[in-house]
Design a protein around this motif. Sequence first.
Motif, PDB file in Angstrom:
ATOM      1  N   GLU A 142       2.351   1.744  -3.442  1.00  0.00           N
ATOM      2  CA  GLU A 142       1.354   2.185  -4.427  1.00  0.00           C
ATOM      3  C   GLU A 142       1.007   3.662  -4.248  1.00  0.00           C
ATOM      4  OE1 GLU A 142      -1.422  -1.475  -5.787  1.00  0.00           O
ATOM      5  OE2 GLU A 142      -1.696  -0.840  -3.704  1.00  0.00           O
ATOM      6  N   GLN A 143       0.964   4.139  -2.992  1.00  0.00           N
ATOM      7  CA  GLN A 143       0.576   5.519  -2.706  1.00  0.00           C
ATOM      8  C   GLN A 143       1.705   6.506  -2.963  1.00  0.00           C
ATOM      9  OE1 GLN A 143      -0.731   5.302   1.360  1.00  0.00           O
ATOM     10  NE2 GLN A 143      -2.389   3.858   0.885  1.00  0.00           N
ATOM     11  N   ALA A 202       0.824  -1.206   0.000  1.00  0.00           N
ATOM     12  CA  ALA A 202       0.000   0.000   0.000  1.00  0.00           C
ATOM     13  C   ALA A 202       0.862   1.263   0.000  1.00  0.00           C
ATOM     14  CB  ALA A 202      -0.929  -0.007   1.218  1.00  0.00           C
ATOM     15  N   LYS A 203       1.931   1.272   0.825  1.00  0.00           N
ATOM     16  CA  LYS A 203       2.815   2.436   0.877  1.00  0.00           C
ATOM     17  C   LYS A 203       3.488   2.661  -0.485  1.00  0.00           C
ATOM     18  CE  LYS A 203       4.103   2.786   5.778  1.00  0.00           C
ATOM     19  NZ  LYS A 203       3.986   4.273   5.877  1.00  0.00           N
ATOM     20  N   GLU A 243       5.043   8.295  -4.892  1.00  0.00           N
ATOM     21  CA  GLU A 243       5.391   8.675  -6.256  1.00  0.00           C
ATOM     22  C   GLU A 243       6.383   7.651  -6.824  1.00  0.00           C
ATOM     23  OE1 GLU A 243       4.269  11.157  -8.156  1.00  0.00           O
ATOM     24  OE2 GLU A 243       2.829  11.691  -6.581  1.00  0.00           O
TER      25      GLU A 243
END
Length: 462
Positions: free
Chosen positions: A378-379, A375-376, A381
């Motif tokens: 994907e979020q 998740a980190k 840049e």
Amino acid sequence: MSRTEVNDSLTRNTHVGHKVSLRDFVKANLGLVFLLVVLVLAVIVALLLKSIANVKKTKALNIELKERQEELVAAKKQAEVASEAKTSFLFNMSHDIRTPMNAIIGFSNLLQQNLDNKERAQDYIHKIQQANDFLLSLVNNVLEMARIESGKMTVDSVYADMHALMEATCSVFEAQMQAKKITFAYTLKIEHPDILVDKTKVREIFLNILSNACKYTPEGGCVTLEVRELPGDSAGIAVYQTTVTDTGIGMPEDFLPQLFEAFTRERNTTTSGIMGTGLGMQIVKKLVELLGGTITVASKLGKGTTFVVSLPLQLAEKEQGDAANSKDELDIEAYKGMRILLAEDNELNAEIVITLLSEQGFLLEHAADGTECVAKLEQAEPGYYDFILMDVQMPHMDGYEAARTIRRLDDPVKASVPIIAMTANAFEEDKRRAFEAGMNAHVPKPFNAEKLYAAIHEVLGK
């Protein structure tokens, strides 16, 4: 009717009663009697054959039953031996684990009580570290034996300079030998120093032997190591015979046949005051045999011990060594300021890694499991994280699945971020599984900082 016709008629029609004898019957029915006799004989023969077959079958069943009974007895004995070995293994493991654990707990308590006394605190920290090293060596030795016994260990031959290899091995003990005032000397009488060999296994063999020589040689003693080159059985092969001799406490001759058995020591930690796992010499023998060599030992109680290890090794060319030494040297300074995403569910382990790498100039962010790690990423840049340190055994999503998920991301920059496995799954098959999941390197726990830096250097390629 005439008289003659009357007499003939009376003769034909008059019954005279008489008994028929067996002979008469046989004569009258010879064919039938013969068939009857043949039938009776056939029945008798069939009964005899059936009886004989039953006897043979009975004997065969008895033999099979006896063999099965013997197999059951042998299996029972084997199970009893295995049970005894398991009990002995657990007993020795429990004893040898408790010994350093007791030191760690005891000195940790003393450290807390003497934090203001810098000299004592440093001494306790040093002793805790020694106990840690011993505990780690015990775990590593047990894992090593498991790998050897399972047949999963392979020989990885690479170029090596025998002079450099033995010098590096012996240098490990120079400070210890000097501290005990032991005279330590090593010589090499070889013609071909360039060889192909599994350096890790050779170092492990002689580190174990020299470690014992150092531990069991009293102050003022002497330890020598000599390497001689002998001709091999085929072209391109030479036998390197290494003799390690000490003037230590020695062993009784009747103990020598047991020396290479697991958890075997002539005197244990309690009686000798010297910590040891009892696994080292068994590992040495297994490794020597894995490399196709031989090992012999001669010793007398109070007179010292001599080990002779003979290893057939393939000769190499000097050019192979030049190519092997041409690799870039590690410069961790080049990576300062890089951002790392650490996936680690254990808070203590995460704190150690974050503290260590932060001091080296890295920027770290922590994810508690594989799901949070993905998740980190994907979020963030694209290119925000320079690489990921990935634990394997984590809740919700383990490291393997997290790596596979990352490699399937739509963004090519995020999908190709370097991933270094940093895990207690330390076997070769674990390393292979990490690579199959898409990771780029593998660092086993408890991790060595230099190995971690080397993995970072290898992955980032600067």
